[in-house]
Design a protein around this motif. Structure first.
Motif, PDB file in Angstrom:
ATOM      1  N   GLU A 290       0.824  -1.219   0.000  1.00 42.41           N
ATOM      2  CA  GLU A 290       0.000   0.000   0.000  1.00 42.41           C
ATOM      3  C   GLU A 290       0.857   1.267   0.000  1.00 42.41           C
ATOM      4  OE1 GLU A 290      -3.304   0.086  -0.491  1.00 42.41           O
ATOM      5  OE2 GLU A 290      -2.984  -2.061  -0.782  1.00 42.41           O
ATOM      6  N   HIS A 291       1.984   1.204   0.694  1.00 48.73           N
ATOM      7  CA  HIS A 291       2.877   2.373   0.723  1.00 48.73           C
ATOM      8  C   HIS A 291       3.434   2.677  -0.666  1.00 48.73           C
ATOM      9  CE1 HIS A 291       2.650   2.718   5.008  1.00 48.73           C
ATOM     10  NE2 HIS A 291       3.311   1.600   5.265  1.00 48.73           N
TER      11      HIS A 291
ATOM     12  N   ALA B 267       0.870   4.242  -2.879  1.00 47.52           N
ATOM     13  CA  ALA B 267       0.654   5.653  -2.525  1.00 47.52           C
ATOM     14  C   ALA B 267       1.750   6.530  -3.132  1.00 47.52           C
ATOM     15  CB  ALA B 267       0.618   5.813  -1.005  1.00 47.52           C
TER      16      ALA B 267
END
Length: 365
Positions: free
Chosen positions: A218-219, A222
């Protein structure tokens, strides 16, 4: 060609560990801010399968790859543009680099402290961007003050400079980096001597855990979303894993380790190649029984300047270049066979060297 990529990021994101993997230098890697004070510089060989393929044919006494320099710059913090945390020194180190490798922490680990208390790579990126943008605004402000008076009294050249600098100033004040400013290539020439920090090409390296090295997390998603308008490459890399790979003794051990992780090549090899491209560099080769060697040139370089990379006399006394395309060399297996097939080109001073050319220079001093 002493072109440098600077590794930047907040403290404790994995910069020095990455640098160690790249250069086998032993920069101190400690779990607290500012463990890196003086920049470490490593000369890195650039992996190039073409060099090995040429060597297989020629069987030279030695093989010499091309190189770039990587600089490990200490972790920036908020306030660096105002001198916080040795900020002036760090920003000066970045100014001396030609491109930026921005390392972002994209993994959770309670044992490794984060300078801001939580993992948020987009926020971390913005912290550094802001410090670099503030420094660029300071640099621009000084230059604008110089040309404003001449522009006001009708000096055309000063008016042109003032208008260009103002475009950059407005763009930077919007929280955007100079590299994405709406400026054409001719106008960019007028700000080159300012060496704006945010005008340097950048690559983002997302430092992830083992579970995320293949698909990201997810990082990393992003980060990709945050930089989608920057025309910048994003690489996913497990810096801790790369350190493990680098510590293995044999090629076979490293290959097995990579296979277990589902990777084809070490991440640092991909990073070095990407850094080479980021610096706008190309490679040509010389091939003989003494050595097969890769030479570094900038894109668009003509034959005499490329010859000068070997020795200045080659450029001064340049007569012609004998050029074999890499694919032709591999296809015909020898210089003699290439000549027989009519594939050897004889080129003059205006020839723009192509990436992968195998070259021999004729010169007279």
């Amino acid at each position: 060609m002493a072109l440098k990529c600077g590794i930047v990021g907040l403290p404790n994101v994995g910069k020095s560990t990455l640098f160690n993997c790249l250069s086998n230098a032993k920069a101190q890697a400690a779990n607290f801010p500012f463990c890196t004070i003086e920049p470490n510089v490593g000369t890195i060989t650039v992996p190039d399968e073409r060099l090995n393929a040429l060597a297989e044919i020629v069987k030279p006494e030695r093989i010499l790859p091309t190189t770039i320099e990587i600089v490990d710059i200490a972790g920036l913090v908020k306030g660096a543009s105002k001198g916080e945390g040795l900020g002036n020194q760090f920003l000066g180190n970045i100014r001396e680099c030609d491109a930026i490798i921005h390392v972002l922490r994209c993994f959770e680990d309670g044992n490794i402290v984060h300078v801001d208390g939580s993992v948020n790579p987009v926020r971390d990126k913005e912290v550094i961007d802001m410090e670099l943008q503030l420094k660029d605004l300071e640099t621009l402000g000084k230059r604008i003050d110089k040309v404003r008076k001449q522009a006001q009294v009708g000096d055309k050249e000063s008016k042109k400079l003032f208008d260009i600098f103002e475009k950059y100033r407005v763009h930077l004040e919007e929280g955007k980096s100079a590299r994405s400013a709406p400026i054409d290539e001719k106008e960019r020439e007028f700000v080159k001597d300012l060496h704006l920090l945010t005008d340097k090409p950048v690559m983002y390296v997302c430092n992830v855990d083992e579970a995320s090295v293949v698909t990201g997390n997810e990082h990393t998603k992003a980060v990709a979303e945050a930089v989608k308008d920057e025309n910048a490459e994003v690489l996913i890399l497990g810096v801790g894993i790369e350190a493990d790979i680098a510590s293995l003794e044999t090629y076979e051990e490293r290959a097995l380790f990579l296979e277990d992780l589902g990777l084809e090549t070490p991440g640092v090899s991909r990073l070095i190649k990407s850094a080479y491209n980021l610096l706008n560099l190309k490679t040509y080769f010389t091939a003989g029984v003494k050595e097969v060697r890769a030479w570094t040139i900038t894109e668009g370089m003509k034959a005499p300047q490329a010859a000068g990379v070997i020795h200045t006399d080659f450029e001064k006394g340049f007569i012609r270049a004998e050029v074999i395309g890499y694919d032709h060399y591999i296809q015909y297996k020898s210089e003699a066979a290439v000549k027989e097939a009519g594939k050897l080109q004889v080129e003059g001073k205006e020839y723009v060297v192509k990436d992968g050319d195998v070259m021999h220079f004729r010169f007279n001093v």
